[in-house]
Every structure is written in C-alpha cells, then in structure tokens.
Scaffold this motif. Structure first.
Motif, PDB file in Angstrom:
ATOM      1  N   GLU A 208      -0.253  44.677  18.884  1.00 54.87           N
ATOM      2  CA  GLU A 208      -0.948  44.892  17.617  1.00 54.87           C
ATOM      3  C   GLU A 208       0.045  44.856  16.453  1.00 54.87           C
ATOM      4  O   GLU A 208       1.095  45.491  16.501  1.00 54.87           O
ATOM      5  CB  GLU A 208      -1.665  46.248  17.659  1.00 54.87           C
ATOM      6  CG  GLU A 208      -2.508  46.543  16.443  1.00 54.87           C
ATOM      7  CD  GLU A 208      -3.156  47.921  16.506  1.00 54.87           C
ATOM      8  OE1 GLU A 208      -4.036  48.188  15.681  1.00 54.87           O
ATOM      9  OE2 GLU A 208      -2.766  48.719  17.385  1.00 54.87           O
ATOM     10  N   CYS A 209      -0.285  44.114  15.423  1.00 57.95           N
ATOM     11  CA  CYS A 209       0.493  44.016  14.182  1.00 57.95           C
ATOM     12  C   CYS A 209       1.813  43.267  14.342  1.00 57.95           C
ATOM     13  O   CYS A 209       2.593  43.184  13.395  1.00 57.95           O
ATOM     14  CB  CYS A 209       0.797  45.396  13.592  1.00 57.95           C
ATOM     15  SG  CYS A 209      -0.682  46.383  13.237  1.00 57.95           S
ATOM     16  N   GLU A 344      -6.975  47.454   3.729  1.00 54.25           N
ATOM     17  CA  GLU A 344      -6.987  46.405   4.743  1.00 54.25           C
ATOM     18  C   GLU A 344      -7.994  45.312   4.389  1.00 54.25           C
ATOM     19  O   GLU A 344      -7.711  44.115   4.550  1.00 54.25           O
ATOM     20  CB  GLU A 344      -7.317  46.989   6.116  1.00 54.25           C
ATOM     21  CG  GLU A 344      -7.341  45.936   7.215  1.00 54.25           C
ATOM     22  CD  GLU A 344      -7.557  46.516   8.607  1.00 54.25           C
ATOM     23  OE1 GLU A 344      -7.856  45.728   9.532  1.00 54.25           O
ATOM     24  OE2 GLU A 344      -7.415  47.745   8.775  1.00 54.25           O
ATOM     25  N   ASP A 355      -2.843  39.552  10.153  1.00 52.87           N
ATOM     26  CA  ASP A 355      -3.005  40.910  10.673  1.00 52.87           C
ATOM     27  C   ASP A 355      -2.220  41.844   9.764  1.00 52.87           C
ATOM     28  O   ASP A 355      -1.462  41.393   8.886  1.00 52.87           O
ATOM     29  CB  ASP A 355      -2.450  40.984  12.106  1.00 52.87           C
ATOM     30  CG  ASP A 355      -2.905  42.227  12.868  1.00 52.87           C
ATOM     31  OD1 ASP A 355      -3.636  43.048  12.279  1.00 52.87           O
ATOM     32  OD2 ASP A 355      -2.533  42.372  14.049  1.00 52.87           O
ATOM     33  N   LEU A 356      -2.377  43.143   9.956  1.00 53.00           N
ATOM     34  CA  LEU A 356      -1.470  44.096   9.336  1.00 53.00           C
ATOM     35  C   LEU A 356      -0.099  43.955   9.990  1.00 53.00           C
ATOM     36  O   LEU A 356       0.012  43.501  11.135  1.00 53.00           O
ATOM     37  CB  LEU A 356      -1.990  45.518   9.506  1.00 53.00           C
ATOM     38  CG  LEU A 356      -3.372  45.823   8.927  1.00 53.00           C
ATOM     39  CD1 LEU A 356      -3.740  47.281   9.193  1.00 53.00           C
ATOM     40  CD2 LEU A 356      -3.433  45.516   7.443  1.00 53.00           C
ATOM     41  N   SER A 357       0.957  44.343   9.285  1.00 56.76           N
ATOM     42  CA  SER A 357       2.292  44.278   9.887  1.00 56.76           C
ATOM     43  C   SER A 357       2.660  45.581  10.591  1.00 56.76           C
ATOM     44  O   SER A 357       3.665  45.631  11.311  1.00 56.76           O
ATOM     45  CB  SER A 357       3.347  43.923   8.836  1.00 56.76           C
ATOM     46  OG  SER A 357       3.345  44.845   7.774  1.00 56.76           O
ATOM     47  N   ASN A 359       0.465  49.729  11.492  1.00 58.77           N
ATOM     48  CA  ASN A 359      -0.681  50.577  11.158  1.00 58.77           C
ATOM     49  C   ASN A 359      -0.402  51.319   9.852  1.00 58.77           C
ATOM     50  O   ASN A 359       0.619  51.996   9.712  1.00 58.77           O
ATOM     51  CB  ASN A 359      -0.955  51.580  12.284  1.00 58.77           C
ATOM     52  CG  ASN A 359      -1.495  50.902  13.529  1.00 58.77           C
ATOM     53  OD1 ASN A 359      -2.286  49.975  13.439  1.00 58.77           O
ATOM     54  ND2 ASN A 359      -1.058  51.357  14.686  1.00 58.77           N
ATOM     55  N   GLN A 396       0.753  40.643   7.772  1.00 54.67           N
ATOM     56  CA  GLN A 396       1.293  39.439   8.402  1.00 54.67           C
ATOM     57  C   GLN A 396       0.490  38.251   7.870  1.00 54.67           C
ATOM     58  O   GLN A 396      -0.732  38.216   8.007  1.00 54.67           O
ATOM     59  CB  GLN A 396       1.156  39.495   9.933  1.00 54.67           C
ATOM     60  CG  GLN A 396       1.918  40.611  10.609  1.00 54.67           C
ATOM     61  CD  GLN A 396       3.401  40.305  10.765  1.00 54.67           C
ATOM     62  OE1 GLN A 396       3.907  39.320  10.238  1.00 54.67           O
ATOM     63  NE2 GLN A 396       4.108  41.151  11.492  1.00 54.67           N
TER      64      GLN A 396
END
Length: 593
Positions: A208-209, A344, A355-357, A359, A396
């Motif tokens: 994730e991320c 977000e 995506d997020l880099s 959380n 990202q």
C-alpha cells in the motif's frame, strides 16, 4: 487478545526448544513499510508503527522502537505484558543485552531468516555464539498461530515509461554491470524492492502506498533474472524483458539458485535476508551498498522536471483542501478522518494520480504530539475552531512522489503556540536557504534547522529530513538530515546534485500539541570559484504556510523575504488551476507580511 497470542506462541517456542524469538518489522526484502501478509510484529504486539522489533522470551517480552513512536507505542502496548524499550535513551538495554539476560548459555534464539537482514543475523550469530547460543532461523513461528493471515499480494505490475524515468532499463543494467566489473564481481544479488523497481523501470501495487512488486534479482555479466509472481506481468512486459535478456523466474526459486552462483558476489547485507545469505559461501561475498542506491537517489533532469510537475498537482490538491478546511471549520462537522478523506479526494482528482505515498497523518491538538499518529474510529477527534491540525500527507503520481506537512490554525492561538509555530517556520526556512560547499552531508547542515528550536531548549526526536524516491518509497536512502550519525538509518551521504530531500523540523509537546512544516528540496549546483563548488537547495513543494499561526514580529527581514517570495511563487504557480473563490482565498493566504 495479545496476551492470548503470546501464551500460544510461548507454548510453540517450548515445543521447538527456543528460548527467545525475534519478530522484526520486515518482509523478505527489508522494506520499511510492509504489506498485510508481513505484519507479524503488529499481530503479535498490537503496535502499529512502521518501525520496531519485538522479542518474545519464555517469561518476558519487549519491543524496541525509536523516538517517533514512543507515545504511540506506550499506549498500544499497555496491558499487553510487553515492555517498551525506547531506542536511544541512556537506560535502554540493547537487544543483545536483553537476549543475553533471557537466553541461558547454550540456549536457542529463533527468527524467520527470510525477514531478518543478513548483517544483523550474522552479528547475532557471532555475538551470541560466544555464549553457546545457537540460531534457529528456518521456521516462521508466527505463521503457525496466525490462522487468518492475509495471503501474498497478486496485483498487476506495470512499466514506467522512459518519458517519466529519463533512462531505459537496458541502460541502467549496463551501468550496474560496469560497476560489477570495476569491483571484480561476477554476480550481483538485489533484494531491495525500490532498487529492483528503479533498475527495471517496473512498478506495481504489492505494498500500500508504495508502487513496487515483490521480487528478487540476480545479475551477471551476460544474464539477468527476475524472481517474482509471473502472473503479475502482461505479455507486453514479458516481451520487453525478453528483448533485454531478462529471464522471469518463480519468486521463491532465488533460494536454490544462489547456491550454484560462482565467482565473487556483490550484495548489500543490510537488505539481503539471512536465509539467502546462509546459502552462500562467505568468501564469495562483497558486502556493500547496491550501486543502484546512489544511482536512483541522484535524479536526472527528466525525473526532476516530472517531480516538479507532480508537486504542482499536489499543491493544487492541498490548497483546495486547506481552503475547504479553513472556510468550513465553523459551519460543518469535520473530524480527523473526514479531513483526511477530503484531502485524498482532492488528490484523486489530479491527472496521473496513482495512490497516496503513505497513510495520511491527520492529527488534532495533542494527537499531533505523536509524530506518526494514525487516526482510527476510537481516537478520531472532532475538529473545533480552536487549536491546530497537523496534516502530513503525500501522493504517488506517474510524474513523481510527494511528501508535504502543514500545520494549520483552526482558531485563535495562544502566544506559546504562535511562538512554537514561528520557531518551526524559521527552522524550515534556515535549512531551505542554505548555501554550502560540495562535500557537505546532511549531518553538517542539520543545525541550521534545529538552531531556532534549540534556542527554546526544545528538540525533536527524529531526523530533519529524508530522501524521497521517484514514483517509489517516500523514505529513500542514502540522503537525509539529522544532527548525529545513526548508522542503521543510512542517510549520511554527501549531498549530490539532483538529490531530493525533505526539510521538516518540528516541535512536539506531549499532551498539548505538535507542529511540523515540511517542504521538499532539490540539491543544485551554485557558483564554482576558488573556494570550491557551492551548492544550494531549490524548494519544490508548492502550498501555502498558514499565516494565521505566525508571529511576524519574531521573523527577521531575511526570513520575511523568503516567506513572501515563497508565497508569491505559490500563488503564481497554483492560481491558474483554481476557481475564482479559491484564487481569492489563496491571494489572501499568500499575502506579503
């Protein structure tokens, strides 16, 4: 629940004849952030931070973590029977000291050799071996009690186009082989996911991320093997790899294949796991940093220009969020989580968003004193028109990876809060303005950031900045800023032109507040003269710094000029992408002071 798991685990340890068992925060590749399958330390301890090592002994248990997580770990370990060991504190025993107290002479230490880096594994083997203690490293005991453990990820991979990378994978492989030849090495084993992703221009969604694919690589002068789940590769990727002479092999086949590698082998013992290392002859090994580590840290102009574009998109998203937050705090219910969700959503509207880099950290008032706080349903605070909200976040994009922190006033602030905010701002500006001779490292410059905060007899228990990858990990070695060398952090290299490093000093007061302001910096060459090559930083983060939280009387003329120039750049850059209402708001929040 944690206590029940520890009881089951200790029963298994007794059955196996193991006196202590180590559970690091790691996958098979020594990755900083790990996928759900590899969150064994979290499963066994309840501590959810990104860094820490759990040791379970037959009668005791302890967890080591660093200053970023002291507050969080203390809360999450409460009632578990696990002792918090605060790394870096004078009275904290080392893990080896603890193990020697827990394991009898001629006893056994256990760990899964696939999640232990070989450098640490070998150190433990040598040090503990002097007391007759042996290593049991070929079983994953956590897996034996984790009945609903998530499986390994199976999402598709993709190739990052040379329009974003600036260099073909075939050229990168040639560069690596040249270094192998220069060092007299016949083979190179790479297990770190960011190095493999960068080298082969390969990205994915296995963590994730963090857009990487679980993989190993084995490179020789005339061959290259990638070990991964082949179902993640489409026909086009397979074709391009075949054209480069890259052979796709089963993910786990690396363990057997390395046994037959001849000649000198280059590898990084800090990332190659103990299980792989044990299948090699130590006389074959040249243990050194992967050459790709420095190659990817020094971004080419294509990567830098793309990253600058990514920051503009990210700045648009963050500015929309800050406008929404500031204008609605008095008129609607907003929580830490709903604020994070809105930000977000703003990012997801940007073209090229992946995506997020990481959380998002959305931390209100005293929650912000925990550097890596993560809001959940139990802790989720409702925001009020008072105090401050700290938001550390990033995205990202196909163009690059971003990381930005802003702390925002939600209402009137006390003099203390304004003083602390202004000190953090001055610290961030001081480092951003640095001029220095080539050869300086982050450790030479960190004092510029800490100075205004140390003047208040306050410190922050972390580095001032870290390297950032290109469509990769948000924390990238080997560049960074910290006031002392911490060997395991591997961020004390010479600052090279093209490196991207964050600038993020802060003040954290437990039970009260936390303040951090973070921009990203590109290291650039300045004037060269009889004194040498001067260097400077280019700030590439583009988002307003909250003027409502600043005591302008505490800024000197140079600091005011820097802030005013920065805010003019923010407005000029972002205004064309914003509607009229947000433009007008941004004009006010980037006004000269």
């Amino acid at each position: 629940m944690i206590q029940e798991r520890l009881v089951k685990f200790r029963s298994l340890m007794k059955e196996k004849g193991i006196h202590a068992y180590m559970v690091p925060t790691s996958d098979f590749h020594e990755t900083e952030y790990v996928g759900d399958h590899f969150k064994a330390r979290t499963y066994m301890s309840g501590f959810t931070g990104s860094s820490g090592t759990l040791i379970i002994a037959l009668e005791d248990a302890a967890l080591w973590t660093d200053g970023r997580y002291f507050i969080q770990a203390a809360a999450q370990l409460e009632g578990s029977g696990i002792t918090l060991m605060k790394m870096g504190e004078p009275d904290t025993p080392t893990m080896v000291q603890y193990l020697l107290n827990q394991i009898p002479d001629n006893g056994v230490l256990g760990f899964d050799g696939r999640v232990m880096n070989s450098r640490l594994g070998n150190q433990l083997k040598e040090t503990l071996g002097k007391h007759g203690i042996t290593i049991h490293a070929d079983e994953d005991l956590v897996d034996m009690i984790w009945n609903d453990r998530p499986g390994l990820p199976d999402g598709p991979a993709f190739l990052l186009d040379s329009a974003y990378t600036g260099k073909a994978a075939s050229e990168k492989l040639a560069d690596v082989r040249k270094i192998m030849n220069d060092r007299g090495c016949d083979a190179h084993i790479i297990t770190s996911l960011d190095d493999i992703a960068w080298l082969f221009n390969l990205r994915g969604s296995d963590i994730e991320c963090y857009p990487v694919v679980l993989a190993y690589a084995l490179i020789t002068a005339d061959s290259a093997k990638l070990y991964l789940d082949g179902n993640k590769l489409n026909a086009d990727i397979r074709s391009q790899f075949a054209d480069m002479g890259v052979k796709i092999c089963d993910y786990s086949a690396i363990y057997e294949d390395v046994k037959s590698v001849s000649g000198k082998i280059m590898l990084d013992g800090a990332s190659v796991n103990y299980a792989i290392y044990q299948n090699l002859n130590p006389d074959q090994i040249l243990d050194c940093a992967n050459p790709t580590q420095l190659m990817k840290a020094v971004k080419n102009e294509t990567e830098l220009n793309n990253t600058i574009d990514a920051h503009i998109k990210d700045g648009v998203a963050f500015t929309k969020f800050m406008y929404w937050l500031k204008t609605n705090i008095n008129h609607m219910e907003i929580s830490e989580i709903s604020a994070s969700d809105y930000l977000e959503a703003c990012r997801r509207q940007q073209e090229g968003f992946l995506d997020l880099s990481f959380n998002t950290i959305s931390a209100y008032k005293e929650h912000a004193a925990m550097m890596h706080y993560s809001a959940n349903e139990e802790s989720n605070a409702m925001l009020k028109p008072e105090g401050m909200l700290l938001v550390d976040s990033g995205g990202q994009y196909f163009q690059g990876t971003t990381d930005i922190t802003r702390t925002m006033a939600l209402g009137p602030l006390s003099n203390e809060l304004k003083t602390h905010f202004t000190a953090v701002l001055r610290s961030m500006i001081n480092l951003a303005k640095a001029r220095f001779l080539y050869g300086c490292r982050g450790v030479n410059l960190d004092i510029l950031a800490r100075g205004p905060i140390w003047d208040l007899n306050i410190d922050y228990r972390c580095g001032t900045g870290h390297g950032v990858g290109h469509v990769l990990n948000v924390h990238e070695s080997p560049n960074g800023f910290r006031w002392k060398i911490v060997p395991e952090r591997n961020d004390s290299c010479v600052l090279e032109e093209g490196m991207i490093t964050t600038d993020e000093p802060g003040i954290y007061v437990e039970g009260s507040h936390g303040i951090r302001i973070e921009n990203e910096l590109i290291t650039r060459k300045g004037e060269a003269n009889e004194y040498g090559q001067f260097m400077y930083f280019q700030t590439i983060t583009v988002a307003p710094i909250d003027l409502d939280a600043i005591d302008a009387g505490q800024l000197n003329a140079d600091e005011k000029k820097w802030l005013n120039d920065y805010h003019k750049h923010v407005y000029d850059t972002l205004a064309p992408y914003l509607d009229e209402d947000i433009q007008a708001w941004l004009k006010e929040y980037t006004r000269a002071i």
